[in-house]
Design a protein around this motif. Structure first.
Motif, PDB file in Angstrom:
ATOM      1  N   ASP A   3       9.903   6.279  -6.071  1.00  0.00           N
ATOM      2  CA  ASP A   3       9.148   7.014  -5.057  1.00  0.00           C
ATOM      3  C   ASP A   3       7.874   7.581  -5.643  1.00  0.00           C
ATOM      4  N   LEU A   4       6.940   7.799  -4.761  1.00  0.00           N
ATOM      5  CA  LEU A   4       5.694   8.490  -5.057  1.00  0.00           C
ATOM      6  C   LEU A   4       5.659   9.703  -4.155  1.00  0.00           C
ATOM      7  N   LEU A  65       3.646  13.895   1.172  1.00  0.00           N
ATOM      8  CA  LEU A  65       3.751  12.486   1.529  1.00  0.00           C
ATOM      9  C   LEU A  65       4.652  11.824   0.498  1.00  0.00           C
ATOM     10  N   ILE A  66       5.713  11.200   0.971  1.00  0.00           N
ATOM     11  CA  ILE A  66       6.636  10.495   0.084  1.00  0.00           C
ATOM     12  C   ILE A  66       6.664   9.029   0.503  1.00  0.00           C
ATOM     13  N   ILE A  67       6.467   8.155  -0.481  1.00  0.00           N
ATOM     14  CA  ILE A  67       6.542   6.709  -0.269  1.00  0.00           C
ATOM     15  C   ILE A  67       7.670   6.203  -1.155  1.00  0.00           C
ATOM     16  N   GLU A  68       8.657   5.532  -0.545  1.00  0.00           N
ATOM     17  CA  GLU A  68       9.819   5.047  -1.290  1.00  0.00           C
ATOM     18  C   GLU A  68       9.956   3.540  -1.131  1.00  0.00           C
ATOM     19  N   TRP A  74       1.193   1.994  -6.112  1.00  0.00           N
ATOM     20  CA  TRP A  74       0.618   2.686  -7.275  1.00  0.00           C
ATOM     21  C   TRP A  74       1.705   2.872  -8.318  1.00  0.00           C
ATOM     22  N   SER A  75       1.311   2.950  -9.586  1.00  0.00           N
ATOM     23  CA  SER A  75       2.296   3.047 -10.661  1.00  0.00           C
ATOM     24  C   SER A  75       2.732   4.479 -10.952  1.00  0.00           C
ATOM     25  N   SER A  76       2.005   5.467 -10.418  1.00  0.00           N
ATOM     26  CA  SER A  76       2.374   6.864 -10.672  1.00  0.00           C
ATOM     27  C   SER A  76       1.896   7.745  -9.518  1.00  0.00           C
ATOM     28  N   ASP A  77       2.445   8.953  -9.463  1.00  0.00           N
ATOM     29  CA  ASP A  77       1.990   9.931  -8.465  1.00  0.00           C
ATOM     30  C   ASP A  77       0.500  10.195  -8.635  1.00  0.00           C
TER      31      ASP A  77
END
Length: 124
Positions: A3-4, A65-68, A74-77
């Motif tokens: 997740d981001l 905002l959470i993307i799972e 993207w590779s990191s937050d």
């Protein structure tokens, strides 16, 4: 699943959809009401993503905002936050590392991206 998670200050209606449309496909997300939780989905390559907006995270001015998904855009937050900052031009924050749910955050530093640049700051 990965997740981001980023925090967007003073989120404007439609801003997340406008930003994400150029990075993922088949986006289904209604961010027209930024005062309510919004859940959606999209695809990155062949991988399905789950997208959630939580208003009033860390006070009234930030939206989480959470993307799972198994594979993320993207590779990191921080990479995600940089992209969001460029697109939305509003303050964006994210954790600098591997924070886990339930851990204390009072003295933890967060990345803050805004017109002053990128800085590690205590949240408040």
């Amino acid at each position: 699943m990965q997740d981001l998670e980023i925090y967007i200050r003073d989120l404007k209606a439609g801003a997340v959809v406008r930003w994400l449309e150029s990075h993922i496909k088949q986006l289904v997300l209604d961010d027209s009401d930024v005062a309510s939780v919004a859940k959606g989905s999209a695809y990155f390559g062949e991988e399905r993503l789950k997208i959630t907006l939580y208003p009033q995270a860390f006070g009234k001015r930030f939206t989480s905002l959470i993307i799972e998904g198994e594979k993320l855009p993207w590779s990191s937050d921080l990479d995600c936050a940089r992209s969001a900052w460029r697109a939305m031009e509003t303050e964006v924050r994210c954790s600098p590392g591997e924070w886990q749910e339930g851990e204390a955050v009072e003295n933890e530093k967060w990345w803050r991206l805004d017109v002053r640049g990128e800085q590690l700051v205590v949240w408040n």
